[in-house]
Scaffold this active site. Sequence first.
Site: not given
Length: 328
Positions: A15, A76, A107, A109, A130-132, A134, A176, A192
């Site tokens: 990604g 990919r 990961d 990659t 990666t924007i996540d 993670d 995810r 909230e």
Amino acid sequence: MMEKIKKIGVMTSGGDAPGMNAAIRSVVRTCAFYKIECVGIYRGYEGMIEGDFTNLNARSVKGIINKGGTFLKSARSKQFMTKEGRKKAYDNLKAAEIDAIVAIGGDGTFTGALVFNEEYGFPVMGIPGTIDNDIFGTSHTLGYDTALNTVVDVIDKIRDTASSHNRLFFIEVMGRDAGHIALNVGVGAGAEEILIPEEDLGLERLVDSLKRSKQSGKSSSIVVVAEGDKTGRNVFELKDYVNEHMPEYDVRVSVLGHMQRGGSPSCFDRVLASRMGVRAVEDLMKGKTNLMVGLISDKIAVTHLEQAVKGKSEINQELIRVSDIMTT
């Protein structure tokens, strides 16, 4: 003893993330500084298999530090998962006289890079994009900071509508397997409630919390939901459940999706990408391999690729405590 590096290939895979172009630029210009040739590999491992290469120099990467996405494109590759595909990739790299690779991605990659090195002893360095956020071994991945700023800006705009119409908005963000984006933007945007995979709030507790907010005088609410949260099967089930138990609310859902990936990288991501690119090239020049460049305690450090792939990034427990207090 590894031979002196004379030509380095750089690629982006998986990604896309803001800051990838800045990292490519850094790798290319560091190579130019040390009089090393640099080759861009289009479409990641797929381009490696097809021999889709281009020579890059310091002028080739002008004007891209502020661009989102990746000008080398990303893909990919199922072919690279096969021995035959990896053999084609190796033959193409050797034919182009490329001595080492800097792989920018996540990961998947890094897993591909590890297998490739294991089979052919080919030197590889990873830069986490990666924007996540993670990936184990770095406090920040490329694109994460930009994604946070993008999402906070969107939530601020949605809150204007929520306040005007006494609405409750469920806003789904990427994440995810990890709730880093949801937790940080939830605190930053004054949500909230924040629902993340690491903390199972439960449907009943969610409604109880929203009722307390209502009783305290709040006429509208924002609930930030990581896409991997397990409170409901999906964000639309959450909407239906709250609709059933709190009919006084006009409940809406906004799934932000891929808009979180795009946009001009933040200053933080541009600087981080520049630092990571320099370290990746310099470590390859020192004969190092199978490492991922990361940021730890605001210093550039390296982690073995295998650790980066198998390790688990930890959610910030102190920030969870802050969020509990802020949503009172």
